[in-house]
Design a protein around this motif. Structure first.
Motif, PDB file in Angstrom:
ATOM      1  N   MET A  12      15.949 -13.388  19.910  1.00  0.00           N
ATOM      2  CA  MET A  12      15.807 -14.685  19.538  1.00  0.00           C
ATOM      3  C   MET A  12      15.332 -14.599  18.832  1.00  0.00           C
ATOM      4  SD  MET A  12      19.212 -15.509  20.665  1.00  0.00           S
ATOM      5  CE  MET A  12      19.338 -14.139  21.674  1.00  0.00           C
ATOM      6  N   THR A  13      13.771 -14.758  18.336  1.00  0.00           N
ATOM      7  CA  THR A  13      12.800 -14.850  18.037  1.00  0.00           C
ATOM      8  C   THR A  13      13.157 -13.572  16.476  1.00  0.00           C
ATOM      9  OG1 THR A  13      10.754 -15.174  19.135  1.00  0.00           O
ATOM     10  CG2 THR A  13      10.506 -14.488  17.027  1.00  0.00           C
ATOM     11  N   HIS A  14      13.360 -12.775  16.600  1.00  0.00           N
ATOM     12  CA  HIS A  14      13.483 -11.536  15.884  1.00  0.00           C
ATOM     13  C   HIS A  14      15.313 -12.130  14.744  1.00  0.00           C
ATOM     14  CE1 HIS A  14      14.696  -7.394  15.232  1.00  0.00           C
ATOM     15  NE2 HIS A  14      14.749  -7.564  13.448  1.00  0.00           N
ATOM     16  N   LEU A  15      16.624 -12.650  15.628  1.00  0.00           N
ATOM     17  CA  LEU A  15      17.689 -13.025  15.149  1.00  0.00           C
ATOM     18  C   LEU A  15      17.168 -13.991  14.604  1.00  0.00           C
ATOM     19  CD1 LEU A  15      19.996 -13.183  14.918  1.00  0.00           C
ATOM     20  CD2 LEU A  15      20.559 -14.299  17.548  1.00  0.00           C
ATOM     21  N   ALA A  16      16.814 -15.118  14.603  1.00  0.00           N
ATOM     22  CA  ALA A  16      15.552 -15.952  13.574  1.00  0.00           C
ATOM     23  C   ALA A  16      14.785 -15.793  12.387  1.00  0.00           C
ATOM     24  CB  ALA A  16      14.478 -17.399  14.639  1.00  0.00           C
ATOM     25  N   LEU A 159       9.066 -11.884  12.568  1.00  0.00           N
ATOM     26  CA  LEU A 159       9.460 -10.907  12.460  1.00  0.00           C
ATOM     27  C   LEU A 159       7.780 -10.156  13.118  1.00  0.00           C
ATOM     28  CD1 LEU A 159      10.392  -8.864   9.537  1.00  0.00           C
ATOM     29  CD2 LEU A 159      11.339  -8.985  11.187  1.00  0.00           C
ATOM     30  N   GLY A 160       6.509 -10.963  12.847  1.00  0.00           N
ATOM     31  CA  GLY A 160       5.565 -10.592  14.047  1.00  0.00           C
ATOM     32  C   GLY A 160       5.419 -11.181  15.201  1.00  0.00           C
ATOM     33  N   ALA A 161       5.931 -11.877  15.072  1.00  0.00           N
ATOM     34  CA  ALA A 161       6.383 -12.590  17.107  1.00  0.00           C
ATOM     35  C   ALA A 161       6.981 -11.960  17.950  1.00  0.00           C
ATOM     36  CB  ALA A 161       7.159 -14.533  16.332  1.00  0.00           C
ATOM     37  N   TYR A 162       8.688 -11.829  16.828  1.00  0.00           N
ATOM     38  CA  TYR A 162       9.212 -10.842  18.069  1.00  0.00           C
ATOM     39  C   TYR A 162       8.438  -9.711  18.426  1.00  0.00           C
ATOM     40  CZ  TYR A 162      11.837  -6.694  17.751  1.00  0.00           C
ATOM     41  OH  TYR A 162      12.329  -5.113  17.325  1.00  0.00           O
ATOM     42  N   ARG A 163       7.869  -9.337  17.085  1.00  0.00           N
ATOM     43  CA  ARG A 163       7.271  -7.415  17.726  1.00  0.00           C
ATOM     44  C   ARG A 163       6.011  -8.174  19.188  1.00  0.00           C
ATOM     45  NH1 ARG A 163       9.524  -3.233  18.285  1.00  0.00           N
ATOM     46  NH2 ARG A 163       7.987  -2.740  17.669  1.00  0.00           N
TER      47      ARG A 163
END
Length: 197
Positions: A12-16, A159-163
């Motif tokens: 969801m973070t990546h999508l956001a 993007l960093g949070a997604y990873r």
């Protein structure tokens, strides 16, 4: 891949992050500060990683997310290359990172270090290695221009949070799923964390 709260939050973070980027481009009619090279690398990552859409079904969620990531990646590229207003705001003179220096080594590494020497596995592994460095052109562009608007900054942060959430997902899976080992993913994930930090 088993679903857990960390993977879901990462997805969801990546999508956001992608939605933020698309909203920025659409609302401002500008792609200033966005690296087309990074967007093209992500499209290549998704194309090579999601080949299994043609021969394997995991779940509706998985299929929908793969399609969304592919469509949004190519939509961003279309805006930056083909939209008559937005494409005029792309600064190709600043976005000069030569991504052959990322694609070439990632492909060679995928040929040498993979789970199984078959085309789909090599391409999947290539996508993992390439994703680990795909953000570099964006980071170089931000450093060159020194003009980071809030939405572009939020995109890079998301993007960093997604990873980071995917790193937690891998740790969680290691301790909760017997026999779970993904050395290629783990090493690549650590590389991303170091790049961003």
């Amino acid at each position: 891949m088993a679903m857990n709260i960390f993977r879901l939050a990462g997805d969801m973070t990546h999508l956001a992050s992608i939605v933020m980027l698309l909203l920025k481009i659409h609302a401002t009619r500008s792609c200033a500060g966005i690296s087309l090279k990074t967007q093209e690398l992500y499209a290549l990552v998704f194309m090579t990683r999601y080949l299994d859409l043609f021969f394997s079904f995991i779940s509706v969620y998985n299929t929908v997310m793969k399609i969304v990531f592919l469509v949004t990646a190519f939509t961003i590229i279309w805006y930056m290359r083909g939209h008559r207003v937005v494409s005029q705001t792309y600064d190709k003179d600043q976005d000069t990172f030569r991504y052959i220096f990322l694609v070439g080594p990632a492909f060679v590494l995928a040929l040498l270090i993979n789970h199984e020497f078959v085309l789909t596995e090599i391409l999947w592994t290539f996508s993992i290695y390439l994703e680990a460095v795909a953000i570099l052109p964006q980071l170089v562009l931000l450093q060159r221009t020194k003009n980071v608007d809030n939405l572009t900054g939020n995109y890079v942060f998301a993007l960093g949070a997604y990873r980071a959430l995917y790193l937690v997902n891998w740790v969680y899976r290691y301790f909760t799923e017997p026999g779970y080992r993904q050395w290629i993913v783990w090493v690549s994930g650590r590389r991303v964390r170091r790049l961003i930090l």
